[in-house]
Write a protein that holds these residues in place. Structure first.
Motif, PDB file in Angstrom:
ATOM      1  N   LYS A   1     -21.423  92.730  16.695  1.00 46.74           N
ATOM      2  CA  LYS A   1     -21.180  93.154  17.994  1.00 46.74           C
ATOM      3  C   LYS A   1     -22.389  94.063  18.564  1.00 46.74           C
ATOM      4  O   LYS A   1     -22.526  95.121  17.942  1.00 46.74           O
ATOM      5  CB  LYS A   1     -19.858  93.859  18.023  1.00 46.74           C
TER       6      LYS A   1
ATOM      7  N   VAL B   1     -23.495  97.145  20.584  1.00 38.94           N
ATOM      8  CA  VAL B   1     -22.842  98.342  20.824  1.00 38.94           C
ATOM      9  C   VAL B   1     -23.920  99.358  21.242  1.00 38.94           C
ATOM     10  O   VAL B   1     -25.005  99.459  20.866  1.00 38.94           O
ATOM     11  CB  VAL B   1     -22.083  99.345  19.668  1.00 38.94           C
ATOM     12  N   TYR B   2     -23.528 100.072  22.531  1.00 42.23           N
ATOM     13  CA  TYR B   2     -24.322 101.081  23.239  1.00 42.23           C
ATOM     14  C   TYR B   2     -23.550 102.568  23.021  1.00 42.23           C
ATOM     15  O   TYR B   2     -22.571 102.680  23.873  1.00 42.23           O
ATOM     16  CB  TYR B   2     -24.473 100.738  24.639  1.00 42.23           C
TER      17      TYR B   2
ATOM     18  N   TYR C   1     -28.291  94.911  28.453  1.00 44.56           N
ATOM     19  CA  TYR C   1     -27.229  94.486  27.885  1.00 44.56           C
ATOM     20  C   TYR C   1     -27.481  92.938  27.152  1.00 44.56           C
ATOM     21  O   TYR C   1     -28.494  92.549  27.827  1.00 44.56           O
ATOM     22  CB  TYR C   1     -25.909  94.517  28.791  1.00 44.56           C
TER      23      TYR C   1
ATOM     24  N   ASP D   1     -21.786 100.664  32.504  1.00 44.69           N
ATOM     25  CA  ASP D   1     -21.566 100.945  31.052  1.00 44.69           C
ATOM     26  C   ASP D   1     -22.189  99.414  30.388  1.00 44.69           C
ATOM     27  O   ASP D   1     -21.293  98.543  30.780  1.00 44.69           O
ATOM     28  CB  ASP D   1     -20.297 101.237  30.612  1.00 44.69           C
TER      29      ASP D   1
ATOM     30  N   ASN E   1     -21.556  98.444  27.599  1.00 44.94           N
ATOM     31  CA  ASN E   1     -20.527  97.835  26.763  1.00 44.94           C
ATOM     32  C   ASN E   1     -19.503  96.932  27.497  1.00 44.94           C
ATOM     33  O   ASN E   1     -18.960  96.097  26.734  1.00 44.94           O
ATOM     34  CB  ASN E   1     -19.766  98.942  26.038  1.00 44.94           C
ATOM     35  N   ASN E   2     -19.415  97.312  28.776  1.00 46.86           N
ATOM     36  CA  ASN E   2     -18.538  96.714  29.697  1.00 46.86           C
ATOM     37  C   ASN E   2     -19.110  96.194  30.773  1.00 46.86           C
ATOM     38  O   ASN E   2     -18.652  96.275  32.119  1.00 46.86           O
ATOM     39  CB  ASN E   2     -17.265  97.510  29.956  1.00 46.86           C
TER      40      ASN E   2
END
Length: 511
Positions: A168, A170-171, A183, A287, A289-290
């Motif tokens: 996965k 991740v930041y 991303y 973000d 991550n999202n």
């Protein structure tokens, strides 16, 4: 009588000889058959081995791809900005479950019931849901186990299940430097924006391939596998970005956004000597991550994708070109028409009415009329050439996706009024990255540099630096011109200039 017996003995001896011959023939035939079979086996297993091996492997084994760990992204000081963390999905091992149900050595109905009981307790899944899945070959029990769930199941060494490992992306710092980093897709395999996209070929590594054994019915035996191609972790990337400067920029533009409520703000901090981007930010940000929760208009890196009419900042090109061509000196007098001038059928205005200004004052007070008069002395062709030297109408080549050329029309497409508009930054569209590259020419002594975001690519296996960015620069102005312009631009942020509020005690500021 004796004769008859003699004949009978003779016949018996003849029959015996025939029988022995038949035995001999039979042995010979068996021998020939054995030789033929042996030769055929030799041909299949030795001579034609390479031909039939893939068929054997395909029949006995199934290929399973393992996505490689993606390379990490660091700032110039070694701060970790993006990384892969392992994640595990849990599946039923159908082969082992069937063994627990049917194999006399393993057969124990309680084992299967205990398996469901344990999984239900650890994963908080209803037993009837597990009952439905357990009869589906290699069914997924749960995707993305939590670290606690993975640890418990791993420690218990539960038979009848197996883990599938992925990664996965991740930041760890959330929105920090989001427009730089970008991303990846949902699987973390391919970059979709920013550095993740532009340097995807370095970051993604090489996927591995494993051969997993199958039983006679074609069911996988996950516990028996061998490596065909071992996965290779992607290469790490070090950015030119300084996270400390980046944080300051992000805090300040957020304050500016909240105070003045613009549609967006873009800021770039670049080392004028070599084009290294020390900070780059847009606000609003997102973000990574999202990223799916944010509108694409927010995700877009406006520093390189959006253009604006530069206005007065474009006057540096016009005035520098006039100095370079020795048409003016800083003390040359220019008549500024008291703030209103009819030229080429249009009225041109200054914010404040000025009579006569020196060349230097035309810049420090940002006179439109004075700048256009300088441009008309320079001429359309020379002005066009210097605009091209500064790189307007062309991409800077920054290693971020989506950069546009901006707008700067060819000389043959200029109207008769263009010479009065372009010198003051109208009829032109530039990006933020083009703007900072242009102003940097005066800071570095006359060189046009290539902005870049990458410092180096590192191979973790060999600890070798694969890429050191080649700092490209091209001289477009003489040191004399840039020194004169620097002294003038320094006065822009004093009381006699138009940007006195930008002055900071203890620092040399040019505007």
């Amino acid at each position: 009588m004796k004769r008859i017996l003699k004949n009978q003995v003779f016949l018996k001896q003849g029959q015996k000889k025939t029988f022995e011959e038949r035995i001999g023939y039979t042995k010979f035939i068996f021998f020939i058959g054995f030789v033929v079979i042996f030769l055929q086996l030799f041909k299949l297993q030795i001579i034609d081995y390479s031909k039939y091996k893939p068929i054997e492997i395909k029949t006995i084994y199934k290929k399973i791809k393992l996505i490689a760990e993606r390379g990490r992204i660091y700032d110039r000081n070694g701060k970790l900005l993006a990384l892969d963390i392992p994640r595990y999905s849990l599946h039923f091992d159908t082969w082992m479950i069937n063994k627990m149900r049917n194999d006399p050595k393993e057969k124990d109905p309680k084992k299967v019931e205990n398996l469901k009981e344990l999984l239900s307790n650890i994963l908080k899944i209803e037993k009837n849901e597990l009952e439905e899945k357990i009869n589906i070959p290699y069914a997924l029990i749960k995707k993305d186990l939590s670290p606690e769930e993975y640890k418990k199941i791993k420690e218990l060494k539960i038979k009848g299940v197996y883990f599938e490992k992925t990664h996965k992306r991740v930041y760890p710092w959330g929105n920090h430097a989001s427009h730089i980093i970008g991303y990846t897709d949902i699987d973390g395999k391919n970059g979709l924006e920013g550095v993740e996209y532009i340097y995807n070929s370095f970051l993604k590594g090489k996927d591995g391939i494993y051969l997993v054994l199958c039983d006679g019915l074609g069911n996988l035996i996950p516990s028996v596998k061998k490596t065909l191609i071992k996965e290779e972790k992607g290469k790490d990337i070090v950015l030119t970005v300084d996270s400390n400067i980046q944080y300051i920029v992000e805090e300040e533009i957020k304050k500016g956004y909240e105070k003045f409520t613009p549609k967006n703000i873009s800021v770039i901090v670049m080392d004028a000597e070599n084009g290294e981007i020390l900070a780059l930010a847009n606000y609003p940000d997102f973000d990574p991550n999202n990223f799916s929760k944010f509108d694409l208009s927010i995700i877009r890196n406006k520093c390189v994708t959006d253009l604006f009419e530069p206005g007065s900042i474009f006057k540096i090109v016009t005035t520098a070109a006039a100095l370079e061509e020795n048409l003016f000196t800083p003390s040359s007098i220019i008549k500024c028409e008291n703030g209103e001038w009819l030229v080429r059928g249009h009225y041109l205005h200054d914010v404040h009415p000025y009579g006569c200004l020196t060349f230097e004052q035309v810049i420090t007070k940002s006179s439109n009329i004075g700048t256009v008069k300088i441009a008309m002395e320079l001429g359309e062709e020379k002005l066009y050439q210097y605009c091209k030297k500064f790189g307007f109408g062309e991409r800077t080549g920054i290693d971020l996706p989506g950069e546009i050329k901006g707008i700067f029309r060819p000389l043959e497409n200029w109207s008769s009024y263009s010479i009065t508009a372009i010198p003051i930054g109208q009829e032109v569209g530039i990006t933020s990255i083009q703007g900072i590259r242009a102003i940097s020419v005066f800071a570095n002594g006359g060189y046009l540099v290539r902005p870049h975001i990458i410092k180096e690519v590192k191979d973790e296996r060999s600890y070798e630096k694969i890429i050191n960015y080649n700092n490209e620069k091209k001289r477009i102005l003489t040191p004399q011109t840039t020194q004169i312009m620097k002294e003038i631009l320094k006065k822009v942020v004093t009381e006699e200039g138009t940007a006195s509020s930008a002055k900071i005690e203890g620092y040399n500021i040019y505007g």
